[in-house]
Enzyme design. Structure first.
Site: not given
Ligand code: NAD
Ligand code: GLY
Length: 361
Positions: A122, A144, A186, A229, A239, A243, A247, A250, A254, A267
């Site tokens: 939990r 998130k 971003e 942020k 949100e 918040r 987006n 987005h 998306h 993305h």
């Molecule tokens: P990712 O985590 O898939 O990383 C992209 C690629 O880069 C992967 O292949 C990873 O292994 C590689 N990588 C990461 N760091 C590295 C480094 N320092 N050196 C070499 N390779 C490296 O992608 P991302 O763009 O970081 O994240 C995308 C995800 O984030 C999506 O699932 C999206 O939904 C999520 N997201 C979440 C929020 C939130 O608020 N929680 C906001 C935006 C996006």
């Molecule tokens: N990435 C959008 C949020 O954190 O609300």
């Protein structure tokens, strides 16, 4: 140099530490927040092979007992099966309620590991160590967490804040250039939604921004994005309203990612094209001056991000926009700008205008 940004959320407040080479300080910083005992580092194969050793050494030298779970890289890892197998890893590692999880990687690992931490026993503490530009400026901050279902992205999750965020800018040196550029989309978003002078600053530094060795500039840029942020999240953690401005670009982005087939666009590339869409709609609906729309378009072009969408059938794009998570009553809601630095959220865009703008891209 360590650049610290606080996130003010009452008893869930925490610090974002940003700097070059700061991964070596992970153990000391965790100890400094009062964490103790055992931890499980969750990482992916790409990041783990580069940075696990430093993270483990730092945590062990601060007295922690460390286990590591290394998962395949990529979006498909953010799924229910991995959550259940990670619960077993937590049990094998002997994690109890005082133990913690360390998310070492990009947004995929951050979202997944955060969700495991939010739900195991939990909820146990967790620490975000983002290693992509996108995760440093966006996903690691604000709480998130979540996973994808076969039916769609991010459909299960929890708001769950980390104990601290540690962004080592040196890790960006190994990030594939395409992923780095996608993260810049971003970064630009923060200027458009919240800070006109920051947008001006980015405009003046397009060339230097491409240089991942420029730690001073990166610290300033990542730091400012995290401040914005943090400010937004402090006002609206779950949100309820504000918040949603995060987006910008987005909704259309998306839809494009989905219609093109996930994987075709990363993305931030979807966000780049989606931002042009939102800027053009803003000219018509919220009075964004055409010259400011042109500046937005030039910024993404100069950063070598895609600004034109290939031709997809309009009905497919429209339907994809209508099933966006932020849809209300079957109609997508948009964040639109009245100027660079000032936006409103929950805006409707008439369907004929949406179609006209898509076809102009
Ligand atoms: P990712 O985590 O898939 O990383 C992209 C690629 O880069 C992967 O292949 C990873 O292994 C590689 N990588 C990461 N760091 C590295 C480094 N320092 N050196 C070499 N390779 C490296 O992608 P991302 O763009 O970081 O994240 C995308 C995800 O984030 C999506 O699932 C999206 O939904 C999520 N997201 C979440 C929020 C939130 O608020 N929680 C906001 C935006 C996006
Ligand atoms: N990435 C959008 C949020 O954190 O609300």
């Amino acid at each position: 140099m360590l650049y610290d940004v606080p996130v003010h959320l009452g008893d869930r407040s925490y610090e974002i530490h940003i700097g070059a080479g700061v991964l070596a300080r992970l153990g000391a910083l965790c100890a400094g927040t009062g964490l103790k005992g055992k931890c499980l580092i969750i990482t992916d194969e790409n990041v783990g092979s580069l940075y696990s050793e430093t993270a483990v050494a730092s945590l062990e030298s601060a007295g922690f007992t460390v286990s590591v779970a290394t998962l395949p890289a990529g979006e498909q890892t953010k799924c229910g099966d991995q959550v259940f197998s990670l619960y077993s890893r937590c049990i094998d590692a002997g994690l109890d309620r005082k133990s913690f999880v360390v998310a070492l990687g990009g947004g995929v690992i951050g979202d997944l590991a955060g969700y495991v931490a939010a739900s195991y026993l939990r909820g146990i503490p967790f620490v975000q160590v983002p290693t992509t530009l996108l995760s440093m400026v966006d996903s690691s901050v604000g709480g998130k967490t979540g996973i994808n279902l076969p039916e769609g992205k991010n459909l299960v999750g929890a708001f769950y804040q980390p104990e601290l965020v540690l962004a080592d800018l040196d890790t960006l040196k190994t990030l594939p250039p395409r992923e780095y550029r996608a993260g810049l989309a971003e970064v630009v978003k923060y200027g458009i939604i919240y800070d006109g002078p920051f947008f001006d600053f980015l405009e003046e530094n397009i060339g230097p921004l491409s240089d991942v060795e420029n730690a001073e500039l990166l610290a300033r840029v990542v730091g400012r994005c995290c401040e914005i942020k943090a400010d937004v999240v402090a006002q609206d953690e779950r949100e309820g309203g504000l918040r949603a401005i995060l987006n910008f670009g987005h909704t259309a982005g998306h839809a494009l990612e989905k219609v093109a087939g996930y994987g075709e666009y990363v993305h931030g590339e979807g966000v780049s094209i989606g931002s042009i869409f939102a800027a053009r709609a803003s000219v018509v609906l919220t009075g964004l001056p055409q010259g400011e729309c042109d500046r937005i378009e030039k910024m993404f072009t100069d950063l070598e991000l895609p600004v034109r969408a290939p031709e997809y059938e309009w009905p497919k794009l429209r339907d994809a926009m209508k099933v966006d998570k932020k849809t209300v009553g079957g109609m997508p809601k948009f964040v639109l700008a009245s100027n660079i630095g000032t936006v409103s959220f929950g805006e409707d865009v008439p369907e004929e205008l949406m179609e006209k703008i898509w076809k102009s891209l």
